[in-house]
Design a protein around this motif. Sequence first.
Motif, mmCIF file in Angstrom:
data_model
loop_
_atom_site.group_PDB
_atom_site.id
_atom_site.type_symbol
_atom_site.label_atom_id
_atom_site.label_comp_id
_atom_site.label_asym_id
_atom_site.label_seq_id
_atom_site.Cartn_x
_atom_site.Cartn_y
_atom_site.Cartn_z
ATOM 1 N N GLU A 21 0.833 -1.199 0.000
ATOM 2 C CA GLU A 21 0.000 0.000 0.000
ATOM 3 C C GLU A 21 0.874 1.258 0.000
ATOM 4 O O GLU A 21 0.586 2.238 -0.707
ATOM 5 C CB GLU A 21 -0.922 0.000 1.217
ATOM 6 C CG GLU A 21 -1.902 1.158 1.239
ATOM 7 C CD GLU A 21 -2.748 1.192 2.503
ATOM 8 O OE1 GLU A 21 -3.445 2.208 2.710
ATOM 9 O OE2 GLU A 21 -2.693 0.206 3.285
ATOM 10 N N ALA A 22 1.950 1.222 0.768
ATOM 11 C CA ALA A 22 2.855 2.372 0.824
ATOM 12 C C ALA A 22 3.498 2.627 -0.534
ATOM 13 O O ALA A 22 3.601 3.781 -0.989
ATOM 14 C CB ALA A 22 3.931 2.145 1.881
ATOM 15 N N ILE A 23 3.915 1.556 -1.202
ATOM 16 C CA ILE A 23 4.537 1.698 -2.519
ATOM 17 C C ILE A 23 3.527 2.225 -3.532
ATOM 18 O O ILE A 23 3.849 3.083 -4.375
ATOM 19 C CB ILE A 23 5.142 0.356 -2.965
ATOM 20 C CG1 ILE A 23 6.337 0.011 -2.079
ATOM 21 C CG2 ILE A 23 5.559 0.399 -4.438
ATOM 22 C CD1 ILE A 23 6.845 -1.395 -2.248
ATOM 23 N N ALA A 24 2.282 1.740 -3.455
ATOM 24 C CA ALA A 24 1.235 2.219 -4.365
ATOM 25 C C ALA A 24 0.985 3.715 -4.164
ATOM 26 O O ALA A 24 0.778 4.457 -5.137
ATOM 27 C CB ALA A 24 -0.049 1.427 -4.142
ATOM 28 N N LEU A 25 1.012 4.158 -2.927
ATOM 29 C CA LEU A 25 0.823 5.587 -2.648
ATOM 30 C C LEU A 25 1.991 6.412 -3.186
ATOM 31 O O LEU A 25 1.792 7.523 -3.709
ATOM 32 C CB LEU A 25 0.665 5.808 -1.143
ATOM 33 C CG LEU A 25 -0.654 5.328 -0.535
ATOM 34 C CD1 LEU A 25 -0.596 5.415 0.990
ATOM 35 C CD2 LEU A 25 -1.827 6.150 -1.077
ATOM 36 N N LEU A 26 3.198 5.880 -3.084
ATOM 37 C CA LEU A 26 4.349 6.577 -3.648
ATOM 38 C C LEU A 26 4.233 6.677 -5.166
ATOM 39 O O LEU A 26 4.567 7.715 -5.763
ATOM 40 C CB LEU A 26 5.645 5.853 -3.266
ATOM 41 C CG LEU A 26 6.132 6.048 -1.830
ATOM 42 C CD1 LEU A 26 7.314 5.136 -1.544
ATOM 43 C CD2 LEU A 26 6.528 7.501 -1.589
ATOM 44 N N GLU A 27 3.780 5.619 -5.803
ATOM 45 C CA GLU A 27 3.571 5.630 -7.254
ATOM 46 C C GLU A 27 2.535 6.684 -7.623
ATOM 47 O O GLU A 27 2.680 7.407 -8.609
ATOM 48 C CB GLU A 27 3.109 4.251 -7.728
ATOM 49 C CG GLU A 27 4.204 3.206 -7.774
ATOM 50 C CD GLU A 27 5.058 3.323 -9.038
ATOM 51 O OE1 GLU A 27 4.650 4.026 -9.976
ATOM 52 O OE2 GLU A 27 6.141 2.715 -9.060
#
Length: 281
Positions: free
Chosen positions: A16-22
């Motif tokens: 989820e954190a990586i998706a938000l960064l993307e």
Amino acid sequence: MIPAAFDYLRPATLDEAIALLELHGADAKVLAGGHSLVPVMKLRLAQPKTVIDISSVADLSYVREQGDKIAIGAMTTHYDIEASPLLRDTCPLLTELAPQIGDAQVRNRGTIGGSLVHADPAADWPAAILALDADLEIAGSNGRRAVKATEFFVGMMETVVQSSEILCEIRVPTTARSVAYVKFAQRASGFAIAGVAVVVDGANKTVSVGVTGVAARPYRALAVESVLRGKVLNRDAIDQAAGIAAEGVEPLDDIHASAAFRAHLVQVNTRRALEVAVSRG
């Protein structure tokens, strides 16, 4: 001072954190312990539109054996490293360095991963991570990749971690007790003006030396390592090697110390760290 306005997000998982960064791209910053990011935000040297707090992400804080290495989660605090019985027994350089970071408040909130990614040229951890030749695992939308510590730091406050990636794990080898970290610190902050981490491998007659605080980015003192390779580490050999600890680098020149003073300090602290490490072998 007060930071510029920002949106605050708190993902529960690494994906989820990586998706938000993307989604938010370069306008987003990752918040770990907060002791690197928050001060620069308060000074408005960093003004992210979105702050992504990963303190609730599961399984990013741990110290555990992984094969022949010790794996450390990026969200592990400085204090947790200082207090780790496993690291004290198997990688004592880290437990020696940790209590020299900041003060008790910083050590209880600040994280090893946050410090490494922030890449402050005066931070302590980079010296040890370089001397230990650690592997760092980085997660992104395309999966995970591992980089060596010698490839991780690319400039002042700059690493190979991209804006859509998160450092998730640091892996260090087990070592003998022949290690040491010696630094000359800025009094108010405890940041290193010249910090030297040393790992002596008596069986293979090699030495690894990591340096922080001296140049725009931390570095391995390869000239020192080369001179000492295969030699008996007596006083003459150590003095000769320490004298070239600043070889090939351009020392910083600022309000805390001149370039000439830093070049002198790194020689002194390299000699001291080598002497201490050898005495523990």
